[in-house]
Design a protein around this motif. Structure first.
Motif, mmCIF file in Angstrom:
data_model
loop_
_atom_site.group_PDB
_atom_site.id
_atom_site.type_symbol
_atom_site.label_atom_id
_atom_site.label_comp_id
_atom_site.label_asym_id
_atom_site.label_seq_id
_atom_site.Cartn_x
_atom_site.Cartn_y
_atom_site.Cartn_z
ATOM 1 N N ARG A 251 0.855 -1.607 -0.527
ATOM 2 C CA ARG A 251 0.041 -0.247 0.104
ATOM 3 C C ARG A 251 0.661 0.996 0.084
ATOM 4 N N GLY A 252 1.817 0.889 -0.984
ATOM 5 C CA GLY A 252 2.529 2.351 -0.462
ATOM 6 C C GLY A 252 3.669 2.147 -0.188
ATOM 7 N N VAL A 253 3.635 1.452 1.370
ATOM 8 C CA VAL A 253 5.549 2.209 2.262
ATOM 9 C C VAL A 253 6.158 0.255 2.328
ATOM 10 N N LEU A 254 7.753 0.981 1.919
ATOM 11 C CA LEU A 254 8.046 -0.081 1.633
ATOM 12 C C LEU A 254 8.172 -0.673 2.804
ATOM 13 N N CYS A 255 8.499 -2.363 2.833
ATOM 14 C CA CYS A 255 8.314 -2.950 4.333
ATOM 15 C C CYS A 255 8.982 -4.160 3.969
ATOM 16 N N VAL A 256 9.486 -4.947 4.963
ATOM 17 C CA VAL A 256 10.188 -5.801 5.442
ATOM 18 C C VAL A 256 8.648 -6.879 5.551
ATOM 19 N N ILE A 257 8.339 -7.822 4.838
ATOM 20 C CA ILE A 257 7.095 -8.306 4.618
ATOM 21 C C ILE A 257 7.705 -9.809 5.232
ATOM 22 N N ASP A 258 6.889 -10.766 5.434
ATOM 23 C CA ASP A 258 7.278 -12.251 6.687
ATOM 24 C C ASP A 258 6.194 -12.307 6.262
ATOM 25 N N TRP A 259 6.321 -13.925 5.675
ATOM 26 C CA TRP A 259 4.424 -14.440 5.192
ATOM 27 C C TRP A 259 5.276 -15.794 6.331
ATOM 28 N N LYS A 260 3.893 -15.852 7.065
ATOM 29 C CA LYS A 260 3.236 -17.219 8.152
ATOM 30 C C LYS A 260 2.572 -18.089 7.838
ATOM 31 N N THR A 261 2.504 -19.133 8.163
ATOM 32 C CA THR A 261 1.323 -20.124 8.496
ATOM 33 C C THR A 261 0.765 -20.445 10.348
ATOM 34 N N SER A 262 -0.343 -20.767 9.797
ATOM 35 C CA SER A 262 -1.124 -21.200 10.974
ATOM 36 C C SER A 262 -2.791 -21.255 11.046
ATOM 37 N N GLU A 263 -3.276 -22.625 12.345
ATOM 38 C CA GLU A 263 -3.854 -23.337 11.831
ATOM 39 C C GLU A 263 -5.257 -22.391 12.090
ATOM 40 N N LYS A 264 -4.658 -21.296 13.598
ATOM 41 C CA LYS A 264 -5.824 -21.829 14.230
ATOM 42 C C LYS A 264 -5.498 -19.421 13.876
ATOM 43 N N PRO A 265 -6.724 -18.975 14.479
ATOM 44 C CA PRO A 265 -7.086 -17.223 13.340
ATOM 45 C C PRO A 265 -6.029 -16.111 14.618
ATOM 46 N N LYS A 266 -5.106 -15.566 14.176
ATOM 47 C CA LYS A 266 -4.769 -14.237 14.862
ATOM 48 C C LYS A 266 -4.436 -13.370 14.264
ATOM 49 N N PRO A 267 -6.066 -12.840 14.284
ATOM 50 C CA PRO A 267 -6.276 -11.591 14.389
ATOM 51 C C PRO A 267 -5.334 -10.435 15.047
ATOM 52 N N PHE A 268 -4.643 -10.521 16.390
ATOM 53 C CA PHE A 268 -3.960 -9.161 16.693
ATOM 54 C C PHE A 268 -2.929 -9.658 16.370
ATOM 55 N N LEU A 269 -2.408 -8.316 16.478
ATOM 56 C CA LEU A 269 -0.332 -8.405 16.323
ATOM 57 C C LEU A 269 0.355 -9.306 17.707
ATOM 58 N N SER A 270 -0.769 -9.355 18.825
ATOM 59 C CA SER A 270 -0.032 -9.570 20.036
ATOM 60 C C SER A 270 -0.189 -11.276 19.624
ATOM 61 N N ASN A 271 -0.937 -11.792 18.927
ATOM 62 C CA ASN A 271 -0.531 -13.286 18.043
ATOM 63 C C ASN A 271 0.151 -14.026 18.443
ATOM 64 N N THR A 272 0.631 -13.140 17.348
ATOM 65 C CA THR A 272 1.814 -13.160 16.660
ATOM 66 C C THR A 272 3.263 -13.678 17.758
ATOM 67 N N TYR A 273 3.034 -13.521 18.800
ATOM 68 C CA TYR A 273 4.326 -13.873 19.864
ATOM 69 C C TYR A 273 5.707 -12.706 18.991
ATOM 70 N N ASP A 274 6.957 -13.696 19.158
ATOM 71 C CA ASP A 274 8.409 -13.129 18.226
ATOM 72 C C ASP A 274 8.041 -13.066 17.104
ATOM 73 N N ASN A 275 7.097 -12.922 15.979
ATOM 74 C CA ASN A 275 7.253 -12.955 14.764
ATOM 75 C C ASN A 275 7.232 -10.665 14.541
ATOM 76 N N PRO A 276 7.773 -10.512 15.646
ATOM 77 C CA PRO A 276 7.415 -8.580 15.083
ATOM 78 C C PRO A 276 8.925 -8.474 15.771
ATOM 79 N N VAL A 277 9.204 -8.771 16.856
ATOM 80 C CA VAL A 277 10.982 -8.879 16.761
ATOM 81 C C VAL A 277 11.915 -10.040 15.572
ATOM 82 N N GLN A 278 11.298 -10.707 15.597
ATOM 83 C CA GLN A 278 11.981 -10.852 14.173
ATOM 84 C C GLN A 278 12.124 -9.751 12.968
#
Length: 363
Positions: A251-278
């Protein structure tokens, strides 16, 4: 009507002879009533007890308040030391050394052409055998709560699937994730090299990846100007490396993109655990790596689902990236401290082994 010829029952009132009593007036309760019980306090010396109460009530103890009692305890045993809670201590923790997240240089090209094939630097472990990866550092510095929940989940899965079943399950998840990442890389590379072309159909890819690709289809529609895919980044100063999934504009913003797979919904950033740190660790390494002639301040975590339901895209602002960058620096320091302690233990074992063979040598 009848006549009582003698005195009434023992313990009751005396009724004179020839006294007429009505049947309706007669009751046996008075005759059956037991003798009055004596009070247990009847034998207490009331005068002595009264004087004892007066002496206690007139002493200084009765005039003490909670404040004076606390002062007396502190005088006898010392002041009370209140321990801080772990959560408050962790919240105020900062890195010992604040390494910069961005790494601008006068000779650095902050703008480069966004056309052409994306960069893909393959990891060569022969050149960097001792440099730890981002994934390894995060795994070795998990918090006690993270380890607890991870072990509990593993025990639950083993109980349901068995040891071999859980092993097969884990290998299958790894295989699906690998196929998904390969498919996404192919889609992004083909779109970057061919202008005005739609992404390939998901049916062209393995069945294990098709649901995940359908899940992220709405996210891919907003991805443009792909600069890197599955490319190695290396931070020379902090001495760590990683393989990022993608660098592109979302959407016009340069980003480092990380693709993740999950069997359970993760609608909030807190659900992604250490992924933001990564993601912050990857971006910080890229900004320090001379192979990339640009800087990235934002991140994006995309969680894809096997059933094809719309993926959740969590965008990280520059402020959030700085926050998670500081968290990464703390985790990196913890890993270094653990490594130093392990090296010290290993050296101590070597010294003990050597001294056992040469008892005359004093170390």
């Amino acid at each position: 009507m009848f006549v009582v010829n003698r005195a009434a029952c023992v313990g009751g009132p005396v009724v004179s002879l020839c006294t007429a009593l009505s049947v309706s007036k007669f009751s046996a309760c008075r005759c059956l009533r037991s003798a009055k019980r004596r009070s247990p306090y009847s034998s207490v010396d009331s005068e002595r007890y009264s004087s004892l109460v007066k002496s206690v009530m007139s002493s200084r103890v009765s005039s003490q308040t909670p404040d004076t009692l606390q002062a007396q305890d502190e005088h006898m045993y010392g002041p009370v030391v209140k321990a801080s809670t772990p959560s408050s201590k962790q919240a105020h923790r900062v890195p010992k050394t604040l390494h910069p997240f961005l790494h601008f240089k006068e000779t650095l090209e902050t703008e480069e052409s966004e056309s052409g094939p994306p960069t893909r630097i393959v990891l060569n472990r022969a050149d960097t055998p001792l440099v730890p990866s981002v994934t390894r550092i995060l795994q070795e510095t998990l918090s006690p709560s993270q380890i607890f929940y991870l072990e509990r989940w593993k025990k639950k899965m083993v109980a349901e699937l068995g040891e071999q079943g859980f092993k097969d399950y884990s290998q299958n998840l790894f295989r699906q994730g690998k196929l998904f990442h390969s498919a996404v890389e192919d889609i992004l590379t083909s779109c970057a090299t061919r202008e005005n072309t739609n992404p390939p159909e998901t049916s062209e890819y393995p069945p294990e990846a098709q649901g995940y690709l359908e899940s992220i289809s709405h996210v891919l529609n907003d991805v443009r100007a792909v600069r890197a895919t599955e490319s190695t980044v290396h931070h020379d100063t902090l001495n760590y490396l990683g393989i990022l999934d993608c660098v592109a504009r979302y959407r016009g913003v340069l980003c480092v993109i990380d693709w993740k797979t999950s069997e359970k919904p993760k609608p909030f950033l807190s659900n992604t655990y250490d992924n933001p740190v990564q993601v912050a660790a990857y971006a910080g390494a890229l900004n320090n790596d001379a192979n990339y002639k640009y800087q990235v301040e934002h991140g994006l975590i995309v969680v894809a689902y096997k059933d094809g339901s719309p993926a959740h895209a969590h965008q990280l602002s520059s402020e959030l990236m700085l926050k998670y960058w500081n968290t990464w620096l703390i985790r990196l320091e913890e890993c270094t401290e653990q490594s130093t302690q392990q090296d010290g233990k290993l050296l101590f074992k070597i010294i003990l082994t050597v001294s056992s063979f040469f008892p005359n040598i004093h170390v």
